[in-house]
Design an enzyme around this catalytic site. Structure first.
Site, PDB file in Angstrom:
ATOM      1  CD  GLU A 114      -1.065   5.228   0.156  1.00 13.94           C
ATOM      2  OE1 GLU A 114      -0.466   5.760   1.115  1.00 13.94           O
ATOM      3  OE2 GLU A 114      -1.606   4.123   0.246  1.00 13.94           O
ATOM      4  CG  ASP A 115       2.630   5.330   2.989  1.00 12.34           C
ATOM      5  OD1 ASP A 115       1.888   4.804   2.131  1.00 12.34           O
ATOM      6  OD2 ASP A 115       2.575   5.013   4.201  1.00 12.34           O
ATOM      7  CG  ASP A 118       3.041  -3.857   0.042  1.00 13.45           C
ATOM      8  OD1 ASP A 118       4.066  -4.316  -0.451  1.00 13.45           O
ATOM      9  OD2 ASP A 118       2.446  -4.412   0.994  1.00 13.45           O
ATOM     10  CG  PHE A 167       7.989  -3.831   7.180  1.00 18.42           C
ATOM     11  CD1 PHE A 167       6.701  -3.993   6.663  1.00 18.42           C
ATOM     12  CD2 PHE A 167       8.173  -2.935   8.225  1.00 18.42           C
ATOM     13  CE1 PHE A 167       5.624  -3.279   7.186  1.00 18.42           C
ATOM     14  CE2 PHE A 167       7.105  -2.230   8.759  1.00 18.42           C
ATOM     15  CZ  PHE A 167       5.830  -2.395   8.238  1.00 18.42           C
ATOM     16  NE  ARG A 180       2.011   6.550  11.697  1.00 15.21           N
ATOM     17  CZ  ARG A 180       1.482   5.781  10.742  1.00 15.21           C
ATOM     18  NH1 ARG A 180       1.937   5.850   9.521  1.00 15.21           N
ATOM     19  NH2 ARG A 180       0.503   4.943  11.019  1.00 15.21           N
TER      20      ARG A 180
HETATM   21  P1  IMP Z   1      -1.240  -1.958  -0.360  1.00 13.87           P
HETATM   22  O1  IMP Z   1      -2.728  -1.890  -0.392  1.00 13.87           O
HETATM   23  O2  IMP Z   1      -0.740  -3.345  -0.125  1.00 13.87           O
HETATM   24  O3  IMP Z   1      -0.569  -1.326  -1.572  1.00 13.87           O
HETATM   25  O4  IMP Z   1      -0.836  -1.234   0.967  1.00 13.87           O
HETATM   26  C1  IMP Z   1      -0.292  -0.032   1.066  1.00 13.87           C
HETATM   27  C2  IMP Z   1      -0.220   0.335   2.528  1.00 13.87           C
HETATM   28  O5  IMP Z   1       0.388  -0.702   3.313  1.00 13.87           O
HETATM   29  C3  IMP Z   1       0.681   1.527   2.661  1.00 13.87           C
HETATM   30  O6  IMP Z   1      -0.051   2.714   2.552  1.00 13.87           O
HETATM   31  C4  IMP Z   1       1.295   1.323   4.023  1.00 13.87           C
HETATM   32  O7  IMP Z   1       0.437   1.871   5.001  1.00 13.87           O
HETATM   33  C5  IMP Z   1       1.331  -0.168   4.210  1.00 13.87           C
HETATM   34  N1  IMP Z   1       2.676  -0.733   3.909  1.00 13.87           N
HETATM   35  C6  IMP Z   1       3.011  -1.502   2.864  1.00 13.87           C
HETATM   36  N2  IMP Z   1       4.318  -1.827   2.882  1.00 13.87           N
HETATM   37  C7  IMP Z   1       4.828  -1.223   3.987  1.00 13.87           C
HETATM   38  C8  IMP Z   1       6.155  -1.169   4.559  1.00 13.87           C
HETATM   39  O8  IMP Z   1       7.152  -1.719   4.065  1.00 13.87           O
HETATM   40  N3  IMP Z   1       6.272  -0.434   5.695  1.00 13.87           N
HETATM   41  C9  IMP Z   1       5.225   0.212   6.284  1.00 13.87           C
HETATM   42  N4  IMP Z   1       3.981   0.189   5.776  1.00 13.87           N
HETATM   43  C10 IMP Z   1       3.779  -0.522   4.635  1.00 13.87           C
HETATM   44 MG    MG Z   2      -0.490   4.071   4.209  1.00 17.96          MG
END
Ligand code: IMP
Ligand code: MG
Length: 195
Positions: A114-115, A118, A167, A180
């Site tokens: 995963e990137d 969050d 962000f 990206r």
């Molecule tokens: P989570 O379910 O809140 O952990 O969401 C994770 C997803 O939200 C990541 O895979 C990203 O696609 C997106 N995301 C969360 N924070 C950022 C950010 O700072 N920049 C860009 N995408 C983000």
């Molecule tokens: Mg993502």
């Protein structure tokens, strides 16, 4: 997009026509160095196993591509695509599966790639789903971890960089599908009044 680069104090800040500003948080060199370490750690943990890297589209594409090239031995890929849905997606943790894996993960050693971690809701959904498919081992590698934002307890086995609650874009991460392609991870600030 044309960008004009200004030097504000000691930091380079690129200002696009839309007024969005980006500033380097983690340089490409640092990212590559850390990915090399992560790859070595992964191979050390599973010295003789074929590894299946499962990338979460689209954000994990760059990370997966670079990580895979640094892991010696047998490595295969698969991809999954998900999106959050509903107005309350963040708090409800509802995730929509847009594209499932191509093949079974039963009996395999799977590393979910995963990137960014969050709130953790996406990963929690994915891990529950993958666990039901009976992999031999299931691990998680994330490039970035926004620790402060976590809404659910979810564990990443390999973390590139813990980052502050900003962000970020670049190295696969987007804002409205853009940025990206940046080689560095950058902090994005939107012009005042935008949200
Ligand atoms: P989570 O379910 O809140 O952990 O969401 C994770 C997803 O939200 C990541 O895979 C990203 O696609 C997106 N995301 C969360 N924070 C950022 C950010 O700072 N920049 C860009 N995408 C983000
Ligand atoms: Mg993502």
């Amino acid at each position: 997009m044309t960008t004009e680069t200004k030097h504000l104090s000691r930091h380079k800040i690129a200002v696009s026509k839309s007024g969005e500003r980006v500033k380097v948080l983690i340089s490409r060199a640092k990212i590559q160095r850390r990915i090399r370490e992560m790859a070595q750690q992964i191979r050390k943990d599973f010295p003789d196993e074929p590894l299946l890297l499962v990338g979460v589209l689209k954000g994990a594409v760059m990370f997966l591509a670079d990580l895979a090239r640094q892991i010696p031995g047998e490595v295969t890929f698969d991809f999954i695509a998900v999106s959050s849905y509903g107005k309350d997606s963040k708090s409800s943790g509802q995730v929509k599966l847009n594209k499932d894996l191509d093949s079974s993960i039963e009996g395999k050693t799977v590393i979910v790639v995963e990137d960014i971690l969050d709130t953790g809701l996406t990963l929690r959904y994915l891990l529950r789903m993958f666990q039901q498919r009976k992999p031999k081992n299931l691990r998680v590698a994330v490039l970035l971890d926004k620790v402060e934002r976590r809404l659910t307890e979810v564990h990443a086995d390999y973390v590139g960089f813990p980052i502050p609650n900003e962000f970020v874009v670049g190295f696969g991460l987007d804002y409205a599908e853009r940025y990206r392609n940046l080689a560095d991870v950058k902090i994005l600030s939107l012009p005042a009044g935008t949200h």
